[in-house]
Design a protein around this motif. Sequence first.
Motif, PDB file in Angstrom:
ATOM      1  N   GLN A   6       0.826  -1.203   0.000  1.00 43.16           N
ATOM      2  CA  GLN A   6       0.000   0.000   0.000  1.00 43.16           C
ATOM      3  C   GLN A   6       0.863   1.258   0.000  1.00 43.16           C
ATOM      4  O   GLN A   6       0.390   2.344   0.312  1.00 43.16           O
ATOM      5  CB  GLN A   6      -0.936  -0.006   1.210  1.00 43.16           C
ATOM      6  CG  GLN A   6      -1.966  -1.127   1.177  1.00 43.16           C
ATOM      7  CD  GLN A   6      -2.812  -1.091  -0.095  1.00 43.16           C
ATOM      8  OE1 GLN A   6      -3.417  -0.079  -0.413  1.00 43.16           O
ATOM      9  NE2 GLN A   6      -2.824  -2.184  -0.838  1.00 43.16           N
ATOM     10  N   ASN A   7       2.141   1.094  -0.364  1.00 40.87           N
ATOM     11  CA  ASN A   7       3.048   2.230  -0.497  1.00 40.87           C
ATOM     12  C   ASN A   7       3.159   2.612  -1.974  1.00 40.87           C
ATOM     13  O   ASN A   7       3.319   1.744  -2.838  1.00 40.87           O
ATOM     14  CB  ASN A   7       4.434   1.889   0.040  1.00 40.87           C
ATOM     15  CG  ASN A   7       4.423   1.676   1.546  1.00 40.87           C
ATOM     16  OD1 ASN A   7       3.503   2.103   2.234  1.00 40.87           O
ATOM     17  ND2 ASN A   7       5.437   1.020   2.057  1.00 40.87           N
ATOM     18  N   GLY A   8       3.070   3.901  -2.249  1.00 39.77           N
ATOM     19  CA  GLY A   8       3.075   4.322  -3.642  1.00 39.77           C
ATOM     20  C   GLY A   8       4.052   5.444  -3.941  1.00 39.77           C
ATOM     21  O   GLY A   8       4.397   6.248  -3.071  1.00 39.77           O
ATOM     22  N   ILE A   9       4.493   5.496  -5.185  1.00 41.95           N
ATOM     23  CA  ILE A   9       5.298   6.603  -5.706  1.00 41.95           C
ATOM     24  C   ILE A   9       4.481   7.242  -6.827  1.00 41.95           C
ATOM     25  O   ILE A   9       4.062   6.566  -7.764  1.00 41.95           O
ATOM     26  CB  ILE A   9       6.654   6.125  -6.249  1.00 41.95           C
ATOM     27  CG1 ILE A   9       7.414   5.335  -5.179  1.00 41.95           C
ATOM     28  CG2 ILE A   9       7.486   7.324  -6.709  1.00 41.95           C
ATOM     29  CD1 ILE A   9       8.675   4.679  -5.704  1.00 41.95           C
ATOM     30  N   ILE A  10       4.247   8.548  -6.710  1.00 39.90           N
ATOM     31  CA  ILE A  10       3.445   9.277  -7.686  1.00 39.90           C
ATOM     32  C   ILE A  10       4.355  10.232  -8.450  1.00 39.90           C
ATOM     33  O   ILE A  10       5.118  10.988  -7.840  1.00 39.90           O
ATOM     34  CB  ILE A  10       2.319  10.062  -6.993  1.00 39.90           C
ATOM     35  CG1 ILE A  10       1.526   9.147  -6.056  1.00 39.90           C
ATOM     36  CG2 ILE A  10       1.394  10.683  -8.035  1.00 39.90           C
ATOM     37  CD1 ILE A  10       0.520   9.882  -5.192  1.00 39.90           C
ATOM     38  N   PHE A  11       4.263  10.199  -9.764  1.00 40.05           N
ATOM     39  CA  PHE A  11       5.172  10.976 -10.604  1.00 40.05           C
ATOM     40  C   PHE A  11       4.452  12.096 -11.352  1.00 40.05           C
ATOM     41  O   PHE A  11       3.356  11.915 -11.876  1.00 40.05           O
ATOM     42  CB  PHE A  11       5.836  10.077 -11.661  1.00 40.05           C
ATOM     43  CG  PHE A  11       6.729   9.029 -11.093  1.00 40.05           C
ATOM     44  CD1 PHE A  11       8.073   9.283 -10.885  1.00 40.05           C
ATOM     45  CD2 PHE A  11       6.234   7.766 -10.770  1.00 40.05           C
ATOM     46  CE1 PHE A  11       8.917   8.313 -10.370  1.00 40.05           C
ATOM     47  CE2 PHE A  11       7.065   6.786 -10.251  1.00 40.05           C
ATOM     48  CZ  PHE A  11       8.413   7.053 -10.047  1.00 40.05           C
TER      49      PHE A  11
END
Length: 212
Positions: free
Chosen positions: A3-8
């Motif tokens: 549930q960890n995300g990287i948003i670009f």
Amino acid sequence: MTQNGIIFDIDGTLWDASEPVAAAWNEVLALQTDTAGLQIPPEQMRSLMGKTAAEIYRVLFPGLSEERRSKIGELCSKHTNGYLQEHLGTLYPQVKETLRKLSRDFRLFVVSNCQADYLEILLDRCALRGFFTDAECYGRTLKSKGENIRLLLDRNNLEKAVYVGDTQLDFDSAKYAGIPFLHAAYGFGSIKEEVPAIQAFSELPVAVSKIF
């Protein structure tokens, strides 16, 4: 699934499309009687990318009515979508390799102030779609970047996330959404505050591990 995300962000973070976008806009402007003498250099387009369409129109066409700005802007955007199919922006070095590595441990996302077709061109023509769980943009929602980040966080049930972008607006948007920010310092802009930064896209795995 994590549930960890990287948003670009897109422009100045994943690729640089300022030259083909400027060229496409200039072709349209040359055909309009009220903008025939206006030419946008890539450097000026680079400084505007990341803003919403309405903001860009106000900067470039200050002497025109809002209705006329929107009309010319729509013509430019439509022509740009076709132009980019043949003249793609340039992905930064190691983007695909780094996204592949990151996708093993994180869910990846995109949030941009671009138009919807522009987002689709990046994902499809650059073969990036498979790396991303979800994407959102101003052109679909007419919401601010901060609101779109928040929207994406909520609908994907992300517990933790970081936003990777290159401009002050990106930093402010991440702050609005309540998530950490990582500065793509190789991109188009600078940040007024001291923030974690990367000098190349390939530095992301190490930088993100420090944030999480």
